[in-house]
Design a protein around this motif. Structure first.
Motif, PDB file in Angstrom:
ATOM      1  N   UNK A 272       0.853  -1.188   0.000  1.00 51.34           N
ATOM      2  CA  UNK A 272       0.000   0.000   0.000  1.00 51.34           C
ATOM      3  C   UNK A 272       0.886   1.235   0.000  1.00 51.34           C
ATOM      4  N   UNK A 273       0.517   2.219  -0.807  1.00 50.22           N
ATOM      5  CA  UNK A 273       1.157   3.544  -0.763  1.00 50.22           C
ATOM      6  C   UNK A 273       0.104   4.526  -0.269  1.00 50.22           C
ATOM      7  N   UNK A 274       0.285   4.977   0.945  1.00 51.20           N
ATOM      8  CA  UNK A 274      -0.759   5.768   1.611  1.00 51.20           C
ATOM      9  C   UNK A 274      -1.139   7.010   0.823  1.00 51.20           C
ATOM     10  N   UNK A 275      -0.185   7.601   0.103  1.00 52.63           N
ATOM     11  CA  UNK A 275      -0.459   8.848  -0.619  1.00 52.63           C
ATOM     12  C   UNK A 275      -1.440   8.636  -1.775  1.00 52.63           C
ATOM     13  N   UNK A 276      -1.688   7.398  -2.149  1.00 54.53           N
ATOM     14  CA  UNK A 276      -2.611   7.104  -3.243  1.00 54.53           C
ATOM     15  C   UNK A 276      -4.054   6.916  -2.763  1.00 54.53           C
ATOM     16  N   UNK A 277      -4.270   6.975  -1.447  1.00 50.54           N
ATOM     17  CA  UNK A 277      -5.591   6.725  -0.870  1.00 50.54           C
ATOM     18  C   UNK A 277      -6.172   7.998  -0.281  1.00 50.54           C
ATOM     19  N   UNK A 278      -7.491   8.116  -0.284  1.00 48.72           N
ATOM     20  CA  UNK A 278      -8.141   9.200   0.453  1.00 48.72           C
ATOM     21  C   UNK A 278      -7.962   8.932   1.943  1.00 48.72           C
ATOM     22  N   UNK A 280     -10.250   8.769   4.238  1.00 52.76           N
ATOM     23  CA  UNK A 280     -11.256   7.792   4.668  1.00 52.76           C
ATOM     24  C   UNK A 280     -10.795   6.376   4.341  1.00 52.76           C
ATOM     25  N   UNK A 281     -10.204   6.191   3.166  1.00 48.89           N
ATOM     26  CA  UNK A 281      -9.714   4.870   2.766  1.00 48.89           C
ATOM     27  C   UNK A 281      -8.559   4.423   3.666  1.00 48.89           C
ATOM     28  N   UNK A 282      -7.698   5.353   4.043  1.00 53.13           N
ATOM     29  CA  UNK A 282      -6.587   5.005   4.939  1.00 53.13           C
ATOM     30  C   UNK A 282      -7.103   4.551   6.302  1.00 53.13           C
ATOM     31  N   UNK A 283      -8.080   5.276   6.831  1.00 50.43           N
ATOM     32  CA  UNK A 283      -8.624   4.922   8.144  1.00 50.43           C
ATOM     33  C   UNK A 283      -9.301   3.547   8.083  1.00 50.43           C
ATOM     34  N   UNK A 284     -10.097   3.294   7.038  1.00 54.99           N
ATOM     35  CA  UNK A 284     -10.768   2.000   6.886  1.00 54.99           C
ATOM     36  C   UNK A 284      -9.737   0.874   6.739  1.00 54.99           C
ATOM     37  N   UNK A 285      -8.702   1.120   5.949  1.00 54.53           N
ATOM     38  CA  UNK A 285      -7.658   0.120   5.727  1.00 54.53           C
ATOM     39  C   UNK A 285      -6.969  -0.265   7.031  1.00 54.53           C
ATOM     40  N   UNK A 301       1.068   6.920  11.427  1.00 55.49           N
ATOM     41  CA  UNK A 301       0.131   7.643  12.294  1.00 55.49           C
ATOM     42  C   UNK A 301      -1.218   6.941  12.324  1.00 55.49           C
ATOM     43  N   UNK A 302      -1.593   6.329  11.197  1.00 52.11           N
ATOM     44  CA  UNK A 302      -2.906   5.696  11.086  1.00 52.11           C
ATOM     45  C   UNK A 302      -3.047   4.444  11.940  1.00 52.11           C
ATOM     46  N   UNK A 303      -1.967   4.001  12.574  1.00 50.15           N
ATOM     47  CA  UNK A 303      -2.094   2.936  13.575  1.00 50.15           C
ATOM     48  C   UNK A 303      -3.113   3.321  14.643  1.00 50.15           C
ATOM     49  N   UNK A 304      -3.257   4.612  14.867  1.00 46.08           N
ATOM     50  CA  UNK A 304      -4.235   5.100  15.830  1.00 46.08           C
ATOM     51  C   UNK A 304      -5.627   4.566  15.516  1.00 46.08           C
ATOM     52  N   UNK A 305      -5.897   4.251  14.249  1.00 47.13           N
ATOM     53  CA  UNK A 305      -7.236   3.846  13.836  1.00 47.13           C
ATOM     54  C   UNK A 305      -7.357   2.339  13.597  1.00 47.13           C
ATOM     55  N   UNK A 306      -6.291   1.596  13.910  1.00 52.60           N
ATOM     56  CA  UNK A 306      -6.375   0.143  13.831  1.00 52.60           C
ATOM     57  C   UNK A 306      -7.176  -0.379  15.018  1.00 52.60           C
ATOM     58  N   UNK A 307      -8.015  -1.364  14.755  1.00 46.28           N
ATOM     59  CA  UNK A 307      -8.785  -1.936  15.857  1.00 46.28           C
ATOM     60  C   UNK A 307      -7.867  -2.730  16.774  1.00 46.28           C
ATOM     61  N   UNK A 308      -7.054  -3.595  16.199  1.00 46.37           N
ATOM     62  CA  UNK A 308      -6.066  -4.383  16.947  1.00 46.37           C
ATOM     63  C   UNK A 308      -5.112  -4.976  15.921  1.00 46.37           C
TER      64      UNK A 308
END
Length: 363
Positions: A272-278, A280-285, A301-308
């Motif tokens: 995955x290349x994060x810069x290619x995603x919106x 919202x898509x990064x958070x869902x991913x 940084x988006x680890x903050x939005x990982x469930x586990x």
């Protein structure tokens, strides 16, 4: 008199070379006390390795203290639109710019700029932190948004949150998610070349420490759920394994990534290349991820939005940063680091593919 005129001219040009502190201000209200983190033997070894790479300028192997959180209510405070710094009696309030070291590094206090004064009645606050969080998601989610937690819990009267009109779309959007349930709060916009003297100002403390994504559990859960809800994140039942590539970045690239990718693919990892995603898509991913492998970078940084999830992070041997180790510590995630070769001028480096595969076998 001459000195007063000189200071007045410098201040009209947005130049402030003195600072003050509000740590002992009579209006200071402590919202949560300080907290000590304790580390196991392997964690301390990693922190010692990190400290050595920074010549011990930051050494969390000796102990980590989460700062107390507080609010300070100031009268007739001035907020600078080019930085978000707060000024009282001609001096920058150091707690409004994170700490003295950031004050010293910030171009906002080294480059004179005409700032037009405006007077505003009522109660205000701000979480502007420039240039650090201008378009940096790490500083936005750890230095800026968490500062609203105690403001919004404690203040029931109408309050205006001063921000800049040029906020990146994801910052304005996530700020709106945070404020959705707080009708007493309204966003107002300051210009880059303005300074506002406000009748009353609530200064919220920074919750984060340097090189640390650790947040108190109540705060990180509040922030996670607000962003999940705002973006409509839904469990898909599809747990994913992700490798965050920095192949298109200018710095911190893994030089032998071509050797690494086939091994990751064997264990079900997608690139995955994060810069290619919106956003919202990064958070869902990240919400769906059960395992994440990545070189150090803002994408984590988006680890903050990982469930586990389980996390493997790469570092060059001469620059081992603790931001996401401490984020994982706060979230209770399983974290492992692989330290590669010494980085070049762009912090690019190689990693030991066999060492990575050993971790993949365990996952």
């Amino acid at each position: 008199m001459l000195k007063k005129i000189l200071f007045g001219l410098l201040h009209s040009a947005g130049y402030y070379f003195r600072y003050t502190s509000v740590l002992h201000h009579p209006s200071k209200k402590v919202m949560a006390g300080s907290q000590l983190l304790y580390f196991g033997e392997e964690e301390r070894a990693f922190l010692e390795q990190s400290a050595a790479s920074f010549n011990y300028s930051i050494d969390y192997s000796l102990g980590y203290r989460q700062k107390e959180q507080y609010l300070v209510r100031l009268q007739q405070a001035v907020l600078l639109g080019n930085s978000g710094a707060v000024v009282q009696e001609g001096r920058v309030v150091v707690e409004s710019v994170f700490d003295v070291s950031r004050l010293a590094k910030s171009p906002a206090f080294k480059t004179p700029a005409l700032l037009l004064p405006r007077y505003k009645k009522g109660l205000y606050t701000s979480i502007l932190h420039l240039p650090w969080a201008r378009n940096n998601n790490y500083h936005w989610f750890f230095d800026c948004l968490p500062r609203l937690y105690f403001v919004l819990q404690a203040v029931q009267e109408p309050i205006r949150i001063i921000m800049r009109r040029d906020l990146p779309a994801y910052q304005l959007q996530t700020l709106q998610f945070i404020l959705a349930d707080y009708p007493q709060a309204q966003v107002v916009f300051i210009g880059k070349h303005e300074k506002w003297e406000v009748e009353e100002f609530i200064l919220p403390s920074f919750l984060s420490n340097a090189q640390s994504g650790f947040l108190p559990q109540s705060v990180n859960q509040w922030l996670r759920h607000k962003i999940w809800s705002g973006y409509g994140v839904q469990p898909s039942g599809n747990k994913r394994r992700i490798y965050i590539s920095r192949a298109n970045a200018q710095t911190r690239r893994v030089l032998n990534e071509s050797e690494l990718l086939p091994v990751l693919a064997k264990y079900g990892f997608e690139v995955v290349r994060a810069e290619e995603l919106s956003y919202q898509q990064q958070v869902q991913l990240f919400f769906e991820a059960e395992a994440i492998v990545a070189p150090h970078g803002a994408g984590l940084t988006n680890l903050l939005f990982s469930e586990q999830c389980k996390v493997l992070e790469f570092h060059p041997a001469n620059l081992i940063k603790t931001h996401y180790f401490l984020l994982c510590k706060g979230l209770g995630f399983d974290y492992t680091a692989v330290v590669g070769s010494v980085g070049d001028k762009q912090e690019n480096y190689k990693v030991d593919v066999q060492q990575v595969e050993k971790w993949l076998e365990k996952v």
